[in-house]
Design an enzyme around this catalytic site. Sequence first.
Site, mmCIF file in Angstrom:
data_model
loop_
_atom_site.group_PDB
_atom_site.id
_atom_site.type_symbol
_atom_site.label_atom_id
_atom_site.label_comp_id
_atom_site.label_asym_id
_atom_site.label_seq_id
_atom_site.Cartn_x
_atom_site.Cartn_y
_atom_site.Cartn_z
ATOM 1 N N SER A 131 53.492 28.293 -8.399
ATOM 2 C CA SER A 131 52.522 29.016 -9.220
ATOM 3 C C SER A 131 53.163 29.933 -10.241
ATOM 4 O O SER A 131 52.490 30.456 -11.106
ATOM 5 C CB SER A 131 51.561 29.810 -8.340
ATOM 6 O OG SER A 131 52.217 30.926 -7.823
ATOM 7 N N LYS A 169 52.722 37.057 -7.512
ATOM 8 C CA LYS A 169 51.883 36.834 -8.707
ATOM 9 C C LYS A 169 52.103 37.980 -9.688
ATOM 10 O O LYS A 169 52.644 39.023 -9.340
ATOM 11 C CB LYS A 169 50.384 36.849 -8.328
ATOM 12 C CG LYS A 169 49.932 35.731 -7.411
ATOM 13 C CD LYS A 169 49.613 34.467 -8.177
ATOM 14 C CE LYS A 169 49.157 33.355 -7.264
ATOM 15 N NZ LYS A 169 50.110 32.931 -6.271
#
Length: 633
Positions: A131, A169
């Site tokens: 990601s 993230k």
Amino acid sequence: MHTFYLFSIISYMITKKQVQVLDFIKSYITKYNYAPSLEEIKKKFKLASVSTAHYYISKLQDAGFLNKEHNQPRAVSTVEAKQTIEIPILGAIAAGQPIEAIEIPGETITITRDEIGQQGKHYALRVQGSSMIDEGIFDGDIVVIRKQEVAENGQTVVAVIDDNEATLKKLYRENGRFRLQPANPTLFPIYRDEVEVRGVVVKIIRNLESQIDQGQSRNDKYVRKIDYSWDFRGEKTKSYTHGIHIYPAMFIPQVARRLLETYSKKGDTICDIFCGSGTALVESNLLGRNAYGIDLNPLALFIAHAKTTQINPQKLTKEYIALLDGIEKIKDKEIQKPDFNNIDFWFKEKIIIKLAKIKKAIKEIKDQNIQNFLMVAFSETVRFSSNSKNGEFKLVRVKGEKLENHDPDVFSIFRKYAERNIRGMTEFYKDTQKDSWTKIIFGDSSKDNGIKANSIDCIITSPPYGDSRTTVAYGQFSRLSAQWIDVFDNPNDASGLDNDLLGGRATKNLTHLLSSDYLKESLEKIAKQDEKRAKDVLSFYIGLNDCLKQAHKILKSKKYFCLVIGNRLVKQVRIPTDFIIAELGEKIGFTCESIIVRNIPGKRMPIKNSPTNITGALEETMNKESIVILRKN
Ligand SMILES: C[S@@+](CC[C@H](N)C(=O)[O-])C[C@H]1O[C@@H](n2cnc3c(N)ncnc32)[C@H](O)[C@@H]1O
């Protein structure tokens, strides 16, 4: 709130074997006062090839243990020991779906203190998932985290959500809640009212093993090394004369420059055997190298010539102003309409008259270099005032209402390109090395083009990716311009160009003498589905192999041949052209020293094509390319 910064971007851990290689280099230098050769390193560690030795050297350079002055091991020197610290690897972190935050103590990594700054406590985590790929964080990498409970908007953090789920993230606070943003356009952000920050990423340690192209099998003879530093994402590609005419699959100037800087030196003679519009030639001139360029496309050579011919910008501007005056004075009845097939299909009558006026005025310029230079702006004007779709490299006519309303302002298009080009020449004229020369040869690179044997110091090139019919139709791209600017003796010959380029004529059968197992395997897979396509493909590689032989002949011994190439997809078969070049090259008398893989952020290539005959079945053709580094034995 404290402010923390993402520190250095990437570094590499060194393995036990690399430590041994480093120790060997150190003791060798102590004894001889210079570093060992790749061959000596290969022998000492019984390595399979010198490219493996090269691989160790670059790892040690990347990790900061060897200096990066030149790319030759004899030129390396060791770096003074730095203060190191040991950091615990506390487990895995998901760069994907959050996973339970489990800590597995015991493992550590050692890095130098100045890589992460002097303050704070640190720990490391192994990354799982994809990601964060756009931030350069990949599955298998190790991230070093500085412990802290707060973070700035946009920092990459270890965040724990939903009790004990940890994820990596970018963190944003907006509208009273938190957004955990993946750096991967295919994934969605996660929104939460509460997020527990466990630290901020300060360093990424790249696991190169995980970076090897996914299509690569463990049994492959060669290793592809993905190197994002070759992407040059967002960098200006139109400086100097690089921007003066579009051309399909142009080099990014930065790639040509880096290859030139790494594998050649000032005063060297370079050759680009598929020079196209001349990007490598321009860069050679700017870096004080002399250059030969060979190509079979007359339009490409015309552009390359204009891009590399130094013209005094003041003289050029004066002629240009006089030209604009001249164009206005030409009466309609004075012009002669060019005569080539389908001219009325591709151009409206009033456009033809305007184009013919510009051409006539340019042709009256006495200074041949200035005439050619302004003709290049005219060539682009032809392209953009024709009835062909602008965004396409193939000739596709606009249709219906669009065609009816098509009314380009020919004179202002010409002025726009001419003035942009003059600005480019002004920059080039200022910075180019006045005594470097460029020789441009119209020729087929699979044949002898008159360059003396063993005379070239470095070859840098980007071959076509395959035959023009199914990849880039250079001939089709060039046709209308070429017909207007008289680069062919007979303008109607322009239509046949694609047949003369590599792979332009399919072979009669599938028997061949090329010694490449990778090619054999690909051909077999393609032939099972479509024999005719396999013959097209074979014809391309037979031509390419002849080009490699000619390149070998003109290159000096021990010098480098760098090829930037894409691995194309034919009938759903990914053809490893980089490996095929390495295999064919090694048979001819080169050693493959490395294969670097780069992303193509801006290369003008069709990104999608239809690999099957199924309408709408689009498949990615190329968003990566390989740089194959061969060295003549
Ligand atoms: C990828 S392009 C090169 C682009 C170039 N690097 C640039 O920056 O513009 C490949 C070139 O190979 C040329 N070509 C194809 N077959 C050839 C051959 N047999 N001999 C010489 N040039 C050839 C094409 O005309 C085309 O210009």
